[in-house]
Design an enzyme around this catalytic site. Sequence first.
Site, PDB file in Angstrom:
ATOM      1  N   LYS A 126      25.694  46.133 -46.639  1.00 52.58           N
ATOM      2  CA  LYS A 126      25.013  44.844 -46.452  1.00 52.58           C
ATOM      3  C   LYS A 126      24.181  44.936 -45.178  1.00 52.58           C
ATOM      4  O   LYS A 126      24.457  45.753 -44.310  1.00 52.58           O
ATOM      5  CB  LYS A 126      26.051  43.725 -46.309  1.00 52.58           C
ATOM      6  CG  LYS A 126      25.519  42.339 -46.579  1.00 52.58           C
ATOM      7  CD  LYS A 126      25.451  41.999 -48.057  1.00 52.58           C
ATOM      8  CE  LYS A 126      24.751  40.679 -48.277  1.00 52.58           C
ATOM      9  NZ  LYS A 126      24.844  40.221 -49.669  1.00 52.58           N
ATOM     10  N   ASP A 166      19.269  38.420 -50.361  1.00 54.57           N
ATOM     11  CA  ASP A 166      20.411  37.523 -50.106  1.00 54.57           C
ATOM     12  C   ASP A 166      19.761  36.278 -49.495  1.00 54.57           C
ATOM     13  O   ASP A 166      18.561  36.038 -49.708  1.00 54.57           O
ATOM     14  CB  ASP A 166      21.433  38.185 -49.164  1.00 54.57           C
ATOM     15  CG  ASP A 166      22.746  37.412 -49.063  1.00 54.57           C
ATOM     16  OD1 ASP A 166      23.593  37.547 -49.951  1.00 54.57           O
ATOM     17  OD2 ASP A 166      22.933  36.632 -48.096  1.00 54.57           O
TER      18      ASP A 166
END
Length: 446
Positions: A126, A166
Amino acid sequence: MDAQLLEIRDEVFRRNPGETEFHQAVNEVFESLAPLSARHPEYANAAILQRICEPERQIIFRVPWVDDAGKVQINRGFRVEFNSALGPYKGGLRFHPSVYLGIVKFLGFEQIFKNALTGMPIGGGKGGADFDPRGKSDAEVMRFCQSFMTELYRHIGEYTDVPAGDIGVGGREIGYLFGQYKRITNRYESGVLTGKGIGWGGSLVRPEATGYGAVLFAQEMLKTRGQTFDGQRVSVSGSGNVAINAIAKAQSLGAKVVTASDSGGYIVDEAGIDVELLRQIKEVERGRISDYAVRRGSSVSYVPDGSVWDVDATVALPCATQNELNDKHAARLLDSGLIAVAEGANMPCTAEATALFQEAGTLFGPGKAANAGGVATSALEMQQNASRDAWTFEHTEERLTDIMVNIHESCAATAEEYGMPGNYVAGANIDGFRRVADAMLAQGLI
Ligand code: NDP
């Protein structure tokens, strides 16, 4: 949690001070693992837990850029390459002012198990930056993305690490990031990023996948109790990519979705959300949820600053951000007749709220299972890129549906196997963990 797990958990907390969201995510996984550790002593012998909590690589970098007024701005960029036992690191980039290492690590940690649950060959990672795209011009967002990629490009690649979107990173940002990657490397490496535009390597259904997937997962949970979405009164939080597509899918299955929100407040639309109007305002005009209330007229009330979880619902789909739904909200929702929760966002329910839902016997789909449709469809995008193919919407949606049904089945079966029927949190954590742990064992001490 047994003494051995507690000791390892406390050591993780000690080594990662102040990273509260990361601690929360680790704690939740550890709480599920006692029965697995008892059956698999080989995991402890190989220090799998300690290794899984330590990212393989963490990159933090300066992102300098110039705003429209000619002023130099500095942001901080992150990429945490957490675990590559199952495939190249895979996980989104978040651009939001709240981003710091603890947020990126919580998201990366969740991503390891989520990606494992999809059954696709993808590891966990991430990234992101404390940059706020809200209120910035397209030119500012482009300059920021170009500067961000000027460092990130050396760490990513089709076989290494494949970022996606995201919060704050949608199609526009992925376009600018891909353009800069291509320019620096002189390679049209489609599989290096997912969430690309249709027509230049993107996959149909990827924009819809997370929200659709969360509703499909909820539908599978409802089926176990002989229920469907038809006639349910659904509350959704957020009004971004995940929320809008969750609303669309739930309404297509006969539900009435009455809420949506952003960080400024929420709306209640008793006639059911007009998805096309919401898309126009949020995706095309980049407006606020308050604009929806003005444009839609009298059926809608707008509540500034309040929580969407104060509204009665039978199904709740939290699709905004972490820890948005607390124990007080949970108690209220349960009083109003709630029967199911599926987390479209990552860790939107606090640990206390989750416990209340589970004690009440509410169907509860944790994010790492319920929102895995997004990353699964990213993996389908990578497949299409690798074979230079482009699938139809119908075929891709069918693949997504199969994947969500399989994730539901394997979480339910694992929970049953470990004596906790209906506990999707335990099922997801145990099943995700053992898939990664077995691959780590096979690959030796690395
Ligand atoms: P978007 O940026 O498209 O939308 C985010 C929405 O949540 C916006 O409405 C935003 O409001 C709201 N929001 C964000 N932060 C806060 C906050 N601190 N308080 C209140 N509201 C907030 O993001 P996505 O829809 O892509 O992501 C939403 C969630 O889903 C995140 O948890 C993400 O990690 C998760 N997720 C996303 C996937 C994807 O494919 N995109 C895949 C799997 C999970 P505002 O505009 O006011 O900030």
